[in-house]
Design a protein around this motif. Structure first.
Motif, mmCIF file in Angstrom:
data_model
loop_
_atom_site.group_PDB
_atom_site.id
_atom_site.type_symbol
_atom_site.label_atom_id
_atom_site.label_comp_id
_atom_site.label_asym_id
_atom_site.label_seq_id
_atom_site.Cartn_x
_atom_site.Cartn_y
_atom_site.Cartn_z
ATOM 1 N N GLN A 184 0.746 -1.105 0.051
ATOM 2 C CA GLN A 184 -0.077 0.077 -0.076
ATOM 3 C C GLN A 184 0.659 1.187 -0.078
ATOM 4 N N MET A 220 -1.717 -11.346 -2.058
ATOM 5 C CA MET A 220 -2.942 -10.316 -2.036
ATOM 6 C C MET A 220 -2.927 -9.611 -3.149
ATOM 7 N N GLY A 396 -8.034 2.588 -1.739
ATOM 8 C CA GLY A 396 -7.505 1.144 -2.270
ATOM 9 C C GLY A 396 -8.043 0.025 -1.316
ATOM 10 N N PHE A 397 -7.809 -1.005 -1.717
ATOM 11 C CA PHE A 397 -8.197 -2.114 -0.847
ATOM 12 C C PHE A 397 -7.190 -3.471 -1.248
ATOM 13 N N GLY A 398 -7.268 -4.277 -0.248
ATOM 14 C CA GLY A 398 -6.277 -5.699 -0.485
ATOM 15 C C GLY A 398 -7.335 -6.761 -0.307
HETATM 16 O O1 4AD Z 1 -7.023 -6.016 5.934
HETATM 17 P P1 4AD Z 1 -5.687 -5.958 5.656
HETATM 18 O O2 4AD Z 1 -4.633 -6.313 6.417
HETATM 19 O O3 4AD Z 1 -5.310 -4.893 4.576
HETATM 20 C C1 4AD Z 1 -3.917 -4.401 4.293
HETATM 21 O O4 4AD Z 1 -3.201 -4.905 4.307
HETATM 22 C C2 4AD Z 1 -4.469 -3.054 3.392
HETATM 23 N N1 4AD Z 1 -2.984 -2.625 3.342
HETATM 24 C C3 4AD Z 1 -4.745 -3.422 2.086
HETATM 25 C C4 4AD Z 1 -4.926 -2.247 1.085
HETATM 26 O O5 4AD Z 1 -5.842 -1.446 1.382
HETATM 27 N N2 4AD Z 1 -4.163 -2.250 0.037
HETATM 28 O O6 4AD Z 1 -5.331 -7.212 4.521
HETATM 29 C C5 4AD Z 1 -6.266 -7.556 3.371
HETATM 30 C C6 4AD Z 1 -6.778 -8.744 3.195
HETATM 31 C C7 4AD Z 1 -7.382 -9.399 4.321
HETATM 32 O O7 4AD Z 1 -8.930 -8.700 4.085
HETATM 33 C C8 4AD Z 1 -7.533 -10.944 4.300
HETATM 34 O O8 4AD Z 1 -8.338 -11.442 3.207
HETATM 35 C C9 4AD Z 1 -6.101 -11.036 3.790
HETATM 36 O O9 4AD Z 1 -5.685 -9.900 3.180
HETATM 37 N N3 4AD Z 1 -5.151 -11.404 4.823
HETATM 38 C C10 4AD Z 1 -4.590 -12.650 4.961
HETATM 39 N N4 4AD Z 1 -4.661 -13.643 4.389
HETATM 40 C C11 4AD Z 1 -4.120 -14.987 4.879
HETATM 41 N N5 4AD Z 1 -3.641 -15.174 5.949
HETATM 42 C C12 4AD Z 1 -3.043 -13.852 6.652
HETATM 43 N N6 4AD Z 1 -2.431 -13.825 7.553
HETATM 44 C C13 4AD Z 1 -3.752 -12.563 6.013
HETATM 45 N N7 4AD Z 1 -3.782 -11.344 6.622
HETATM 46 C C14 4AD Z 1 -4.516 -10.503 5.725
#
Ligand code: 4AD
Ligand code: MG
Length: 429
Positions: A184, A220, A396-398
């Motif tokens: 991000q 991601m 944005g989102f992930g």
């Molecule tokens: O919600 P998270 O932590 O969001 C971010 O990292 C933002 N910086 C993203 C962005 O806005 N660009 O992680 C996003 C998604 C989560 O909703 C989940 O689906 C996945 O990443 N995720 C994992 N998947 C598997 N194992 C883990 N330890 C995960 N942690 C997050």
């Protein structure tokens, strides 16, 4: 040479296939070999009277589980065969022997993880990996179709994005860096050039949780766009999920059926998804499930699962409490105390599949929240530059790729959504 699927499509006449012995059964006069390749399985009948003594010897002694073979014979429909066809073998060649393949029936999940390099050949993992390939392709298609450029972030990073607690530290010459938690912060720099960008990349989190949803290394799919806000992102996220599902249904109906997934149920996952604020979720859980959650507490797995019992499509939850959110999520001026952020929750206990937000543009506030969360704001000076020179609203989102795959494939554990899973307790093979 034909693939097994091509041989079945041909349906009659002579074919030559190659693959691996999947099952075998032998008698005095016959050997039944079920052979698999990447496309399907097919039963092959070897009759002692119809092949050379050398080939009969190979068929009975060397054509063991996972031996690689080349087989020529006449293909024909056979209702009783596992895939509806069989080959009456006229020639058999053993390419690679397989002496006592270690995976036999009814092994424990841990044993199968220890032997992952071999278990990858199973029909289950092959089916999942085909779905995974479709999911990856669908993500690229969707973002490109919507005008996003693919843009690649660094994996070694000097800063935390999602909090210091889950950073993996790496020796970097005589210094230390971290493995990326998210693209991000870098994406936020790049939107000033390309405006709309996405990536699919590995992310790393030293998660101490041993749940069926967490990996230490996962992939991601992330997106960032200039001039966009929270509601543009929830709409983009909804479109991404429905278009991934549509492609998987179109390309992987056999795999979904093999995995026991109900395709009709997936077909009903169409937009619009239900949208609720965090505050509405608390009210809903109180009224429907008698759960009393104090405003300001993050939703835990039990609360997410309780909420999602009421829905068969994903739900988009916005406006989580500002205080418990990552430093870059801004306060919603319309709803003070909450952030312009969202999570998308999947039904059937698959949890959070997407997290995203609008981004804070005020350097003072960024510094304040970084400090509150225990980070050194001096380390983020380069990032503040993105706000100093022509700052614009952006969001944005992930999306967790393995979370989506686990949900679509109806997996018990996220570990089966990635070829070689890494968790707190598993780094081999
Ligand atoms: O919600 P998270 O932590 O969001 C971010 O990292 C933002 N910086 C993203 C962005 O806005 N660009 O992680 C996003 C998604 C989560 O909703 C989940 O689906 C996945 O990443 N995720 C994992 N998947 C598997 N194992 C883990 N330890 C995960 N942690 C997050
Ligand atoms: Mg999250």
């Amino acid at each position: 040479m034909a693939t097994i699927t091509q041989a079945m499509e041909l349906g009659s006449g002579e074919v030559t296939i190659r693959g691996w012995v999947h099952r075998e059964r032998k008698s005095n006069q016959f050997a039944f070999l079920v052979v698999r390749d990447s496309t399907n399985i097919i039963q092959c009948i070897v009759e002692k009277e119809k092949i050379s003594p050398q080939m009969w010897d190979d068929a009975t002694k060397r054509a063991t589980i996972e031996a690689s073979v080349i087989i020529t014979g006449i293909v024909r429909p056979e209702k009783r065969a596992p895939s509806g066809y069989e080959i009456a073998v006229s020639a058999l060649e053993i390419v690679g022997d397989s002496h006592e393949f270690p995976i036999t029936k009814d092994q424990s999940p841990e044993f199968l993880l220890d032997k992952r390099h071999l278990w990858l050949r199973s029909r289950k993992l092959s089916a999942i990996m085909k779905v995974r390939s479709t999911v990856m392709g669908a993500i690229h298609d969707y973002f490109r179709r919507n005008g996003y450029f693919e843009w690649n972030p660094p994996i070694f990073t000097p800063n935390a994005c999602e909090g210091g607690a889950t950073l993996f530290e790496v020796k970097y010459f005589n210094e230390k860096v971290y493995l990326t938690q998210s693209w991000q912060l870098y994406a936020e720099a790049a939107i000033f050039a390309l405006e709309k960008i996405y990536c699919i990349a590995p992310c790393f989190r030293a998660e101490r949780s041993k749940t069926s949803r967490h990996l230490a290394e996962f992939w991601m799919a992330e997106v960032e766009g200039a001039w966009l806000g929270l509601h543009d992102m929830t709409a983009l996220a909804e479109g991404l999920i429905t278009s991934i599902i549509a492609q998987v249904i179109a390309q992987n109906s056999d795999e979904l059926a093999f995995l026991g997934q109900d395709i009709e149920k997936l077909r009903r996952i169409t937009g619009p998804f239900h949208r609720m604020t965090y505050g509405e979720v608390l009210k809903f859980l109180k009224e429907n499930d008698g759960m009393d959650i104090e405003f300001g507490k993050d939703l835990r797995t039990i609360e997410e699962d309780a909420l999602m019992k009421h829905f068969d499509k994903p739900v988009i939850v916005t406006n989580y409490p500002k205080e418990i959110m990552a430093f870059y999520k801004p306060e919603d001026p319309q709803m003070p105390g909450t952030a312009l952020c969202f999570d998308m929750l999947a039904p059937e206990g698959y949890g959070e599949i997407i997290g995203g937000s609008q981004r804070e543009t005020d350097i003072g506030k960024l510094k304040e929240y970084l400090t509150k969360q225990g980070e050194k704001s001096e380390n983020y000076e380069w990032y503040f530059d993105t706000r100093r020179y022509g700052s614009v609203p952006h969001a944005g989102f992930g999306m967790g790729v393995e979370r989506i795959i686990a949900w679509i494939c109806k997996l018990d554990n996220i570990k089966d959504a990635i070829p070689f899973p890494r968790t707190m307790l598993r780094k081999n093979p």
